[in-house]
Scaffold this active site. Structure first.
Site, PDB file in Angstrom:
ATOM      1  N   LYS A   1     -65.337 -54.772 -66.887  1.00  0.00           N
ATOM      2  CA  LYS A   1     -64.581 -55.985 -67.193  1.00  0.00           C
ATOM      3  C   LYS A   1     -65.324 -57.233 -66.722  1.00  0.00           C
ATOM      4  CE  LYS A   1     -60.418 -54.568 -68.676  1.00  0.00           C
ATOM      5  NZ  LYS A   1     -59.227 -55.140 -68.133  1.00  0.00           N
TER       6      LYS A   1
ATOM      7  N   GLU B   1     -71.304 -51.687 -75.599  1.00  0.00           N
ATOM      8  CA  GLU B   1     -70.809 -52.514 -76.705  1.00  0.00           C
ATOM      9  C   GLU B   1     -69.660 -53.378 -76.211  1.00  0.00           C
ATOM     10  OE1 GLU B   1     -69.752 -48.799 -78.428  1.00  0.00           O
ATOM     11  OE2 GLU B   1     -67.691 -49.430 -78.785  1.00  0.00           O
TER      12      GLU B   1
ATOM     13  N   LYS C   1     -66.139 -54.997 -75.439  1.00  0.00           N
ATOM     14  CA  LYS C   1     -64.762 -54.501 -75.425  1.00  0.00           C
ATOM     15  C   LYS C   1     -63.932 -55.567 -76.134  1.00  0.00           C
ATOM     16  CE  LYS C   1     -61.171 -52.730 -72.320  1.00  0.00           C
ATOM     17  NZ  LYS C   1     -60.068 -53.353 -73.013  1.00  0.00           N
TER      18      LYS C   1
ATOM     19  N   TYR D   1     -64.873 -47.853 -83.565  1.00  0.00           N
ATOM     20  CA  TYR D   1     -65.727 -47.489 -82.422  1.00  0.00           C
ATOM     21  C   TYR D   1     -65.553 -46.069 -81.905  1.00  0.00           C
ATOM     22  CZ  TYR D   1     -61.497 -49.234 -80.015  1.00  0.00           C
ATOM     23  OH  TYR D   1     -60.216 -49.463 -79.615  1.00  0.00           O
TER      24      TYR D   1
ATOM     25  N   ASP E   1     -60.961 -57.616 -77.507  1.00  0.00           N
ATOM     26  CA  ASP E   1     -59.619 -57.884 -76.978  1.00  0.00           C
ATOM     27  C   ASP E   1     -58.635 -57.999 -78.137  1.00  0.00           C
ATOM     28  OD1 ASP E   1     -57.691 -58.299 -75.163  1.00  0.00           O
ATOM     29  OD2 ASP E   1     -58.319 -60.318 -74.582  1.00  0.00           O
TER      30      ASP E   1
ATOM     31  N   CYS F   1     -61.890 -48.613 -29.045  1.00  0.00           N
ATOM     32  CA  CYS F   1     -60.724 -48.757 -29.911  1.00  0.00           C
ATOM     33  C   CYS F   1     -59.828 -49.872 -29.372  1.00  0.00           C
ATOM     34  CB  CYS F   1     -59.969 -47.432 -29.957  1.00  0.00           C
ATOM     35  SG  CYS F   1     -58.353 -47.571 -30.725  1.00  0.00           S
TER      36      CYS F   1
ATOM     37  N   LEU G   1     -59.047 -46.785 -70.980  1.00  0.00           N
ATOM     38  CA  LEU G   1     -60.369 -46.665 -70.347  1.00  0.00           C
ATOM     39  C   LEU G   1     -60.257 -47.015 -68.870  1.00  0.00           C
ATOM     40  CD1 LEU G   1     -62.607 -48.533 -72.953  1.00  0.00           C
ATOM     41  CD2 LEU G   1     -62.738 -46.106 -72.395  1.00  0.00           C
TER      42      LEU G   1
ATOM     43  N   ASP H   1     -53.961 -61.036 -68.509  1.00  0.00           N
ATOM     44  CA  ASP H   1     -54.590 -59.722 -68.347  1.00  0.00           C
ATOM     45  C   ASP H   1     -55.013 -59.489 -66.909  1.00  0.00           C
ATOM     46  OD1 ASP H   1     -54.267 -59.468 -70.961  1.00  0.00           O
ATOM     47  OD2 ASP H   1     -56.390 -59.259 -71.482  1.00  0.00           O
TER      48      ASP H   1
ATOM     49  N   TYR I   1     -52.174 -58.609 -64.896  1.00  0.00           N
ATOM     50  CA  TYR I   1     -51.735 -57.237 -65.201  1.00  0.00           C
ATOM     51  C   TYR I   1     -52.637 -56.231 -64.475  1.00  0.00           C
ATOM     52  CZ  TYR I   1     -50.127 -53.192 -67.831  1.00  0.00           C
ATOM     53  OH  TYR I   1     -49.597 -51.975 -68.171  1.00  0.00           O
ATOM     54  N   ASP I   2     -53.952 -56.481 -64.564  1.00  0.00           N
ATOM     55  CA  ASP I   2     -54.911 -55.598 -63.880  1.00  0.00           C
ATOM     56  C   ASP I   2     -54.637 -55.578 -62.382  1.00  0.00           C
ATOM     57  OD1 ASP I   2     -56.177 -54.791 -66.131  1.00  0.00           O
ATOM     58  OD2 ASP I   2     -57.915 -56.113 -65.921  1.00  0.00           O
TER      59      ASP I   2
ATOM     60  N   CYS J   1     -54.332 -41.995 -28.607  1.00  0.00           N
ATOM     61  CA  CYS J   1     -54.382 -43.328 -29.215  1.00  0.00           C
ATOM     62  C   CYS J   1     -53.049 -43.546 -29.918  1.00  0.00           C
ATOM     63  CB  CYS J   1     -55.529 -43.417 -30.214  1.00  0.00           C
ATOM     64  SG  CYS J   1     -55.538 -44.982 -31.115  1.00  0.00           S
TER      65      CYS J   1
ATOM     66  N   CYS K   1     -56.378 -48.262 -27.942  1.00  0.00           N
ATOM     67  CA  CYS K   1     -56.217 -47.403 -26.761  1.00  0.00           C
ATOM     68  C   CYS K   1     -57.390 -47.479 -25.793  1.00  0.00           C
ATOM     69  CB  CYS K   1     -55.996 -45.948 -27.194  1.00  0.00           C
ATOM     70  SG  CYS K   1     -57.476 -45.185 -27.875  1.00  0.00           S
TER      71      CYS K   1
ATOM     72  N   CYS L   1     -62.028 -43.947 -33.609  1.00  0.00           N
ATOM     73  CA  CYS L   1     -61.561 -43.865 -32.239  1.00  0.00           C
ATOM     74  C   CYS L   1     -61.550 -42.400 -31.835  1.00  0.00           C
ATOM     75  CB  CYS L   1     -60.156 -44.456 -32.181  1.00  0.00           C
ATOM     76  SG  CYS L   1     -59.279 -44.003 -30.690  1.00  0.00           S
TER      77      CYS L   1
HETATM   78  S1  IVH Z   1     -63.466 -46.693 -76.770  1.00  0.00           S
HETATM   79  C1  IVH Z   1     -60.885 -42.804 -75.181  1.00  0.00           C
HETATM   80  N1  IVH Z   1     -64.555 -48.956 -77.366  1.00  0.00           N
HETATM   81  O1  IVH Z   1     -59.858 -50.833 -74.881  1.00  0.00           O
HETATM   82  C2  IVH Z   1     -60.793 -44.286 -75.396  1.00  0.00           C
HETATM   83  N2  IVH Z   1     -62.273 -48.986 -76.711  1.00  0.00           N
HETATM   84  O2  IVH Z   1     -58.726 -50.351 -72.234  1.00  0.00           O
HETATM   85  C3  IVH Z   1     -61.892 -44.743 -76.292  1.00  0.00           C
HETATM   86  N3  IVH Z   1     -61.253 -51.207 -76.753  1.00  0.00           N
HETATM   87  O3  IVH Z   1     -57.611 -48.344 -75.790  1.00  0.00           O
HETATM   88  C4  IVH Z   1     -61.861 -46.209 -76.443  1.00  0.00           C
HETATM   89  N4  IVH Z   1     -63.021 -52.291 -77.468  1.00  0.00           N
HETATM   90  O4  IVH Z   1     -58.035 -50.292 -77.455  1.00  0.00           O
HETATM   91  C5  IVH Z   1     -63.436 -48.350 -76.960  1.00  0.00           C
HETATM   92  N5  IVH Z   1     -65.656 -50.885 -77.982  1.00  0.00           N
HETATM   93  C6  IVH Z   1     -64.549 -50.280 -77.579  1.00  0.00           C
HETATM   94  C7  IVH Z   1     -63.361 -50.987 -77.344  1.00  0.00           C
HETATM   95  C8  IVH Z   1     -62.239 -50.307 -76.897  1.00  0.00           C
HETATM   96  C9  IVH Z   1     -61.749 -52.402 -77.120  1.00  0.00           C
HETATM   97  C10 IVH Z   1     -59.878 -51.003 -76.281  1.00  0.00           C
HETATM   98  C11 IVH Z   1     -59.182 -49.805 -76.845  1.00  0.00           C
HETATM   99  C12 IVH Z   1     -58.808 -48.975 -75.647  1.00  0.00           C
HETATM  100  C13 IVH Z   1     -58.770 -50.014 -74.585  1.00  0.00           C
HETATM  101  C14 IVH Z   1     -58.915 -49.415 -73.209  1.00  0.00           C
END
Ligand code: IVH
Length: 705
Positions: A324, A126, A128, A236, A130, A429, A93, A43, A46-47, A453, A432, A447
């Protein structure tokens, strides 16, 4: 992965190649992750790709690919399942990586809503989860469809499989007619270990992590297999609903729980960024003991009415962000600090690091932002890193947070040499020798050499010929550098006289250059000739005025329509007041800083001369305001005056402009509609005198629907 060139150092050709590479790598990663449930990269990696792609696109907006990964969420659906078009797109998000990012999130929201700092603004925080997101559609209380996210617009129909999950009720009572519940499917650590043990026993490939196990289990063509896999679901958010379920995010979660859904027990209401960060720290501390994977904390504006006012960007909501958990850290030494000079003359310090591997990538540069950052202060003079400054020879901790250009997290003073010297930011600078000046309230030193320059002149010319500007075939960054060094092209106008000076009879001169033949030289002159016709927005963008990017240039072009009108308005606004100044400031997307920069740019005598010199070679194509289908206000000139009660000025302007109206700051005979709230004074009177239609805020809202 090999060390990569810092984004800032990429030339156009490299940027094109890099964007292509990133698009390919991310498309492959998307397919591996979303479709085949076998990720090939982590991940964090990827980020990192995503961030690098965004940074290159920000630096070279014109090079953004049609298949840019930044416009995509996930991967197109695979063929095994039927397709489902989501009634409401499933968004992604935005990410926050640092405490400052969280503070900025709050500032952005308050600014958009025009909420003062002392007004309470509640958020929920809350975990996130995975896992993989799923949208459950209930009609009259019955689950009629479960769909994966897919590309955000179209997902896979996995209804039969979803029905096998204990956390997903097949029927609910007391629900509105239409209810789409969104949430995350995940697998616990314990179940993941058991499943993998089983996989090995049965000679099947084990899953890389619980998320892939969950995705692979849900996306089985045989729902009996899904049934045998212990999957869970946390609800959620909502998709389409026929009825309002609650006033707040926390109320909504409560309601979903009452309807029979599992919701995450760690959700908490927070009242400030400080509170959010505190809860983040708590969740991060508890992370290892939760029993399932999480990769950050999601913050959401609690008030659902405010969520709806805030709305969405292309594919992320304005009202939520994912904070994150940090990527990897590494220690290394700063071997040198170098200063780079950009197109606008900004002096950017870069730390040259002793190469070190951070998260699998060797890094050798880190951005140092500006003088204050090096000195250990933020832009308000407050200490960062507890005030610890950065010096050549220092040991520092670097981190990559979804970022290829690493950042410096901290300085290890215990390893600082006794004879180390405070870093003195240059006042001239390095390119120049002109004075480098930091204006009051500015973080960046610039500058003052302007076009004398070489760094600025060349960068400006490169920008002028770039893809979203004049886009001249055969005249790229490399040619500009050579032409500049040979004094053939010192200013944009010189490009259009090149043929007269070195064409036909003198062509030999150009042919003497490495890589040029008679044919390619002629092609270049033809390409230049063809760009004498240029649209107004491209021309404005090409000028490389600070703060005026591609989309602002288009906004300005649509507003003014023609070069003459634009040029005249800029001239009339030179004293920063009067109707032309007001109407410039009233354009949505033009802030005070951009307005001042623009007007001052046009007022500067050398620039004016250079512009006149340039435009005489050009035929500038007018740009029409967009017409929006079905809009009752498309092309109309609208003025807002007085106090608006249902929305902020910024929202009103944004809405009107999204419907194709032009919003102006002053009333004239050309004005079509004046929307007057309480307290409207002279503008309302003037409208009435001129016979311009005056609407109340409610009448306006009724008109635009
Ligand atoms: S709210 C408009 N809440 O994270 C989007 N997403 O990177 C509302 N995810 O696509 C999403 N936990 O699959 C929300 N507590 C949480 C989440 C959550 C995991 C995921 C979700 C979203 C992705 C975005």
């Amino acid at each position: 992965m090999a060390a990569q060139t810092e984004v800032k150092l990429l030339n156009k050709q490299q940027a094109i190649a890099e964007l292509k590479r990133l698009a390919k790598a991310m498309a492959e990663a998307d397919i591996a992750y979303h479709r085949n449930d076998t990720p090939e990269i982590s991940d964090a990696e990827y980020d990192t790709l995503k961030k690098r792609n965004e940074e290159i696109e920000a630096l070279f907006p014109s090079l953004k690919r049609r298949d840019s990964p930044s416009d995509k969420v996930g991967a197109p659906v695979s063929s095994g399942f039927s397709k489902v078009k989501h009634a409401v797109a499933m968004m992604s998000l935005g990410n926050a990586f640092t405490d400052e990012d969280v503070a900025d999130f709050d500032v952005r929201i308050r600014k958009f809503l025009n909420t003062s700092d002392d007004q309470l603004l509640e958020y929920t925080a809350e975990p996130k989860i995975d896992g993989l997101s799923l949208s459950l559609r209930y009609e009259t209380g019955k689950l009629v469809q479960a769909a994966t996210r897919g590309d955000g617009e179209v997902g896979e129909n996995v209804t039969a499989n979803a029905l096998t999950l204990g956390d997903i009720p097949a029927e609910i009572t007391g629900a509105p007619e239409i209810l789409e519940v969104r949430g995350e499917v995940y697998m616990s650590h314990v179940d993941f270990t058991k499943l993998n043990d089983n996989q090995i026993l049965n000679d099947s490939k084990p899953f890389a992590n619980p998320r892939n196990a969950a995705a692979g289990s849900l996306r089985q063509l045989d729902s009996e297999i899904t049934k045998s896999r212990p999957l869970h679901f946390f609800a959620y958010a909502l998709g389409e609903v026929s009825e309002v379920l609650a006033d707040t995010q926390s109320g909504l979660i409560q309601r979903l729980s009452e309807l029979g859904f599992s919701t995450n027990p760690l959700m908490q209401i927070c009242e400030s960024p400080k509170d959010l960060i505190k809860h983040y720290a708590k969740i991060e501390r508890d992370r290892a003991t939760l029993g399932y994977d999480i990769d950050g904390v999601v913050y959401k504006v609690n008030d659902l009415a405010l969520q709806s006012r805030l709305g969405f960007r292309t594919n992320t909501p304005r009202w939520a962000i994912a904070h994150k958990f940090p990527a990897e850290l590494a220690q290394t030494i700063i071997e040198d600090i170098e200063i780079q000079v950009g197109r606008t003359g900004a002096l950017s310090p870069v730390a040259r690091l002793k190469p070190v591997t951070v998260g699998g990538v060797v890094v050798s540069n880190a951005t140092l932002h500006n003088e204050d950052y090096i000195a250990g202060r933020d832009s308000f003079g407050k200490p960062i890193r507890d005030g610890r400054d950065i010096r050549i020879g220092d040991w520092v901790t670097v981190y990559r947070a979804g970022d290829v250009i690493p950042k410096i997290k901290d300085v290890d003073l215990s390893r600082r040499k006794i004879n180390s010297q405070l870093y003195v930011f240059p006042s001239i600078c390095p390119e120049c020798g002109s004075d480098a000046i930091r204006e009051e309230g500015e973080a960046v030193a610039r500058c003052t050499g302007g076009l004398i320059c070489p760094a600025q002149a060349v960068e400006k010319l490169k920008h002028f010929v770039s893809k979203a500007a004049f886009d001249i075939d055969g005249l790229g960054a490399k040619q500009i550098e050579t032409f500049y060094m040979d004094q053939w092209v010192k200013a944009p106008a010189d490009i259009f006289t090149l043929n007269d000076r070195i064409g036909s009879g003198n062509l030999q001169q150009l042919q003497n250059f490495e890589g040029w033949g008679a044919k390619s030289a002629q092609k270049l002159f033809d390409a230049i000739k063809s760009k004498e016709h240029i649209s107004l927005n491209r021309l404005i963008f090409a000028l490389g005025i600070r703060h005026v990017g591609e989309s602002s240039a288009l906004t300005l072009a649509r507003h003014y329509g023609s070069w003459d009108t634009f040029n005249e308005a800029m001239e009339n606004a030179r004293d920063h007041n009067g109707p032309d100044w007001d109407s410039l400031n009233a354009i949505d997307g033009v802030g005070g800083v951009m307005a001042a920069t623009l007007v001052d740019y046009f007022h500067e005598s050398k620039t004016r001369a250079a512009l006149q010199n340039l435009v005489k070679h050009l035929q500038i194509i007018d740009v029409a305001a967009p017409t929006i289908e079905g809009s009752k206000v498309g092309g109309k000139i609208v003025v807002f005056t007085g106090t608006l009660e249902k929305m902020t000025r910024a929202e009103a302007k944004a809405k009107a402009e999204s419907l194709g109206a032009k919003v102006s700051g002053s009333v004239s005979a050309k004005t079509d509609i004046v929307v007057a709230g309480p307290g409207a004074g002279s503008k309302r009177k003037k409208a009435e005198d001129l016979g311009v239609k005056v609407l109340s805020e409610d009448e306006w809202l009724a008109l635009i629907g």
